[in-house]
Design a protein around this motif. Structure first.
Motif, short mmCIF file in Angstrom:
data_model
loop_
_atom_site.label_atom_id
_atom_site.label_comp_id
_atom_site.label_asym_id
_atom_site.label_seq_id
_atom_site.Cartn_x
_atom_site.Cartn_y
_atom_site.Cartn_z
N ARG A 1 0.84 -1.20 0.00
CA ARG A 1 0.00 0.00 0.00
C ARG A 1 0.87 1.25 0.00
O ARG A 1 1.96 1.25 0.57
N LYS B 1 -3.50 14.03 -4.73
CA LYS B 1 -4.72 13.34 -4.30
C LYS B 1 -6.00 14.05 -4.74
O LYS B 1 -6.90 13.43 -5.29
N GLN C 1 -7.23 4.86 6.10
CA GLN C 1 -6.01 5.61 6.39
C GLN C 1 -5.47 6.35 5.17
O GLN C 1 -4.37 6.89 5.19
N GLY C 2 -6.23 6.36 4.08
CA GLY C 2 -5.84 7.10 2.89
C GLY C 2 -4.82 6.39 2.01
O GLY C 2 -4.13 7.01 1.21
N ARG C 3 -4.72 5.08 2.13
CA ARG C 3 -3.77 4.30 1.33
C ARG C 3 -4.50 3.56 0.21
O ARG C 3 -5.67 3.21 0.35
N ILE C 4 -3.77 3.32 -0.88
CA ILE C 4 -4.29 2.45 -1.92
C ILE C 4 -3.39 1.22 -1.99
O ILE C 4 -2.19 1.30 -1.74
N THR C 5 -3.99 0.10 -2.32
CA THR C 5 -3.24 -1.14 -2.46
C THR C 5 -2.89 -1.32 -3.93
O THR C 5 -3.76 -1.26 -4.80
N ASN D 1 -11.49 7.08 -6.59
CA ASN D 1 -11.37 5.91 -7.48
C ASN D 1 -10.55 6.17 -8.74
O ASN D 1 -11.01 5.93 -9.86
N GLU E 1 -9.43 2.19 -4.67
CA GLU E 1 -10.10 2.90 -3.59
C GLU E 1 -9.14 3.06 -2.43
O GLU E 1 -8.34 2.17 -2.15
N GLU E 2 -9.25 4.17 -1.75
CA GLU E 2 -8.45 4.39 -0.54
C GLU E 2 -9.08 3.65 0.63
O GLU E 2 -10.30 3.53 0.72
N ASP E 3 -8.21 3.19 1.53
CA ASP E 3 -8.73 2.63 2.78
C ASP E 3 -8.96 3.79 3.76
O ASP E 3 -8.78 4.96 3.41
N ARG F 1 0.40 5.79 0.11
CA ARG F 1 -0.44 6.99 0.20
C ARG F 1 -0.13 7.84 -1.02
O ARG F 1 1.04 8.10 -1.31
#
Length: 145
Positions: free
Chosen positions: A16, A24, A87-91, A30, A83-85, A18
């Protein structure tokens, strides 16, 4: 939209990252991530991805020997809306990490309508191979302009 600049950050142990704050907002919710040129990853805002990719491959016949079909398959099969989790991270999918050679340190650069993600060592090799004076000469511009 005009994306520019560069940020350094790191991939966590679960693949992941940020997206830097300066990118951002422009990317919106998305964003679309896929393979890019020179082993980087491209991240587009959703509407930009749909516009560019639909326009680029409009008219490609899936039943012909059009070489664009191969390119289209690579880009679309390796792309996804992310999609962000909380905590604002993307995988980042493992196949994209592998394509980009991304293992830990990441460089994000703004390139007009997209963000490019680079493995730090790949970016440094690419960046150091570019001679700006030669590029300016080839496009008819001087470094002073």
């Amino acid at each position: 939209m005009f994306l520019t600049g560069r940020s350094s950050h790191q991939l966590d142990d679960k693949g992941r990252i940020r997206i830097p704050a300066k990118f951002k907002d422009a990317l919106g919710p998305n964003p679309y991530i896929t393979v890019g040129k020179d082993h980087c990853l491209y991240i587009f805002p959703r509407d930009t991805a749909e516009k560019i990719l639909t326009g680029r491959f409009e008219g490609v016949d899936g039943y012909s020997d059009d070489p664009q079909l191969d390119v289209m398959r690579k880009i679309f099969s390796r792309g996804d809306f992310v999609e962000e989790d909380k905590q604002g991270r993307i995988t980042l999918p493992s196949y994209l990490l592998e394509y980009g050679g991304i293992t830990k340190n990441v460089i994000s650069i703004g390139v007009r309508d997209r963000v490019e993600l680079w493995a730090e060592d790949v970016w440094q090799a690419y960046d150091s191979s570019i001679n700006l004076d030669d590029i300016f000469k080839s496009v008819g511009t001087s470094a002073a302009n």
